[in-house]
Design a protein around this motif. Structure first.
Motif, PDB file in Angstrom:
ATOM      1  N   ASN A  62       0.824  -1.149   0.076  1.00 50.83           N
ATOM      2  CA  ASN A  62      -0.031   0.108   0.162  1.00 50.83           C
ATOM      3  C   ASN A  62       0.744   1.345  -0.081  1.00 50.83           C
ATOM      4  O   ASN A  62       1.821   1.315   0.795  1.00 50.83           O
ATOM      5  CB  ASN A  62      -1.002   0.262   1.197  1.00 50.83           C
ATOM      6  N   TYR A  63       0.508   2.099  -1.074  1.00 50.19           N
ATOM      7  CA  TYR A  63       1.407   3.178  -1.020  1.00 50.19           C
ATOM      8  C   TYR A  63       0.577   4.525  -0.321  1.00 50.19           C
ATOM      9  O   TYR A  63      -0.683   4.681  -0.804  1.00 50.19           O
ATOM     10  CB  TYR A  63       1.737   3.787  -2.570  1.00 50.19           C
ATOM     11  N   ARG A  64       0.967   4.952   0.738  1.00 54.62           N
ATOM     12  CA  ARG A  64       0.038   6.005   1.766  1.00 54.62           C
ATOM     13  C   ARG A  64       0.580   7.427   1.411  1.00 54.62           C
ATOM     14  O   ARG A  64      -0.643   8.156   1.261  1.00 54.62           O
ATOM     15  CB  ARG A  64       0.414   5.738   3.082  1.00 54.62           C
ATOM     16  N   LYS A  65       1.854   7.784   1.247  1.00 57.06           N
ATOM     17  CA  LYS A  65       2.235   9.171   0.938  1.00 57.06           C
ATOM     18  C   LYS A  65       3.328   9.263   0.165  1.00 57.06           C
ATOM     19  O   LYS A  65       4.358   8.542   0.409  1.00 57.06           O
ATOM     20  CB  LYS A  65       2.284   9.604   2.410  1.00 57.06           C
ATOM     21  N   GLU A  66       3.343  10.374  -0.558  1.00 61.20           N
ATOM     22  CA  GLU A  66       4.708  10.485  -1.257  1.00 61.20           C
ATOM     23  C   GLU A  66       6.097  10.587  -0.499  1.00 61.20           C
ATOM     24  O   GLU A  66       5.944  11.271   0.671  1.00 61.20           O
ATOM     25  CB  GLU A  66       4.432  11.538  -2.410  1.00 61.20           C
ATOM     26  N   ALA A  67       6.981  10.327  -0.886  1.00 62.32           N
ATOM     27  CA  ALA A  67       8.260  10.659  -0.229  1.00 62.32           C
ATOM     28  C   ALA A  67       9.173  11.343  -1.203  1.00 62.32           C
ATOM     29  O   ALA A  67       8.991  11.131  -2.482  1.00 62.32           O
ATOM     30  CB  ALA A  67       9.178   9.220   0.120  1.00 62.32           C
ATOM     31  N   LEU A  68       9.774  12.504  -0.895  1.00 57.15           N
ATOM     32  CA  LEU A  68      10.476  13.070  -1.752  1.00 57.15           C
ATOM     33  C   LEU A  68      11.923  13.182  -1.350  1.00 57.15           C
ATOM     34  O   LEU A  68      12.671  12.876  -0.578  1.00 57.15           O
ATOM     35  CB  LEU A  68      10.106  14.749  -1.441  1.00 57.15           C
ATOM     36  N   LEU A  69      12.877  13.756  -2.335  1.00 58.11           N
ATOM     37  CA  LEU A  69      14.296  13.772  -2.296  1.00 58.11           C
ATOM     38  C   LEU A  69      14.859  14.331  -1.264  1.00 58.11           C
ATOM     39  O   LEU A  69      14.185  15.556  -0.655  1.00 58.11           O
ATOM     40  CB  LEU A  69      14.542  14.591  -3.639  1.00 58.11           C
ATOM     41  N   GLY A  70      15.727  13.619  -0.416  1.00 55.24           N
ATOM     42  CA  GLY A  70      16.357  14.286   0.715  1.00 55.24           C
ATOM     43  C   GLY A  70      15.659  13.821   1.975  1.00 55.24           C
ATOM     44  O   GLY A  70      16.444  13.962   2.969  1.00 55.24           O
ATOM     45  N   GLU A  71      14.512  13.291   1.929  1.00 60.06           N
ATOM     46  CA  GLU A  71      13.829  12.702   2.982  1.00 60.06           C
ATOM     47  C   GLU A  71      14.629  11.485   3.676  1.00 60.06           C
ATOM     48  O   GLU A  71      15.100  10.739   2.979  1.00 60.06           O
ATOM     49  CB  GLU A  71      12.474  12.414   2.924  1.00 60.06           C
ATOM     50  N   HIS A  72      14.477  11.594   4.933  1.00 61.91           N
ATOM     51  CA  HIS A  72      14.960  10.375   5.488  1.00 61.91           C
ATOM     52  C   HIS A  72      13.782   9.486   5.823  1.00 61.91           C
ATOM     53  O   HIS A  72      12.792   9.769   6.581  1.00 61.91           O
ATOM     54  CB  HIS A  72      15.724  10.582   6.980  1.00 61.91           C
ATOM     55  N   LEU A  73      13.791   8.292   5.432  1.00 65.06           N
ATOM     56  CA  LEU A  73      12.814   7.192   5.732  1.00 65.06           C
ATOM     57  C   LEU A  73      13.273   6.099   6.691  1.00 65.06           C
ATOM     58  O   LEU A  73      14.518   5.628   6.651  1.00 65.06           O
ATOM     59  CB  LEU A  73      12.353   6.717   4.357  1.00 65.06           C
ATOM     60  N   THR A  74      12.451   5.699   7.635  1.00 66.31           N
ATOM     61  CA  THR A  74      12.677   4.503   8.339  1.00 66.31           C
ATOM     62  C   THR A  74      11.708   3.406   7.749  1.00 66.31           C
ATOM     63  O   THR A  74      10.723   3.380   7.834  1.00 66.31           O
ATOM     64  CB  THR A  74      12.235   4.884   9.808  1.00 66.31           C
ATOM     65  N   VAL A  75      12.636   2.137   7.532  1.00 58.52           N
ATOM     66  CA  VAL A  75      11.804   1.092   7.137  1.00 58.52           C
ATOM     67  C   VAL A  75      12.003  -0.232   8.295  1.00 58.52           C
ATOM     68  O   VAL A  75      12.896  -0.494   8.573  1.00 58.52           O
ATOM     69  CB  VAL A  75      12.670   0.369   5.922  1.00 58.52           C
ATOM     70  N   THR A  76      10.659  -0.406   8.878  1.00 54.66           N
ATOM     71  CA  THR A  76      10.853  -1.615   9.915  1.00 54.66           C
ATOM     72  C   THR A  76      10.482  -2.919   9.358  1.00 54.66           C
ATOM     73  O   THR A  76       9.639  -2.927   8.341  1.00 54.66           O
ATOM     74  CB  THR A  76       9.799  -1.258  11.269  1.00 54.66           C
ATOM     75  N   THR A  77      10.679  -3.905   9.830  1.00 52.80           N
ATOM     76  CA  THR A  77      10.391  -5.271   9.380  1.00 52.80           C
ATOM     77  C   THR A  77      10.220  -6.127  10.664  1.00 52.80           C
ATOM     78  O   THR A  77      10.969  -6.091  11.589  1.00 52.80           O
ATOM     79  CB  THR A  77      11.561  -5.827   8.593  1.00 52.80           C
ATOM     80  N   GLU A  78       9.145  -6.758  10.581  1.00 54.58           N
ATOM     81  CA  GLU A  78       8.876  -7.833  11.631  1.00 54.58           C
ATOM     82  C   GLU A  78       8.256  -9.050  11.028  1.00 54.58           C
ATOM     83  O   GLU A  78       7.440  -8.935  10.027  1.00 54.58           O
ATOM     84  CB  GLU A  78       8.071  -7.093  12.573  1.00 54.58           C
TER      85      GLU A  78
END
Length: 130
Positions: A62-78
């Protein structure tokens, strides 16, 4: 065990709409999945020594919100659930403001690397779901 990685959105990950291309989210999740395997002490080399491979057979994203250049994203896995030969890992991506950018459940199957056929999940991997 839940794990997380942080990434910075790079120029090569941006599409003509000016945001992260949809395929890149799958790559971010793959990086996080590799980190999860390492942190549960099942890196690629260990699985290979066991003659076991993991094959992704389904991704429900599911794509919820756009991410833009330079943003820091946190990806969790469980881990979510496991069957006899398949298992599901959940990934959630948040931006720096804590907003959910994307989430997915990824189903994988364990295979015998020589026979290229599904095999029961190794006990070592099964323990990660307890």
């Amino acid at each position: 065990m839940q794990t997380s990685i942080t990434i910075e959105v790079r120029p090569t990950e941006i599409d003509v709409m000016g945001h992260v291309n949809n395929a890149k989210y799958l790559e971010y999740m793959e990086w996080s999945r590799e980190d999860w395997y390492n942190k549960v002490n099942l890196p690629f080399d260990t699985l290979t020594e066991m003659n076991v491979g993991t094959v992704t057979v389904n991704i429900d994203i599911n794509y919820r919100k756009e991410a833009l250049l330079g943003e820091h994203l946190t990806v969790t896995t469980e881990p979510v659930r496991k069957g006899r030969t398949s298992y599901v890992l959940k990934h959630v991506i948040h931006n720096g403001e804590g907003e959910r950018v994307a989430d997915a459940e990824v189903t994988s199957v364990t295979i015998d690397l020589k026979a290229r056929k599904s095999v029961p999940i190794p006990a070592e991997l099964g323990k990660a779901f307890e």
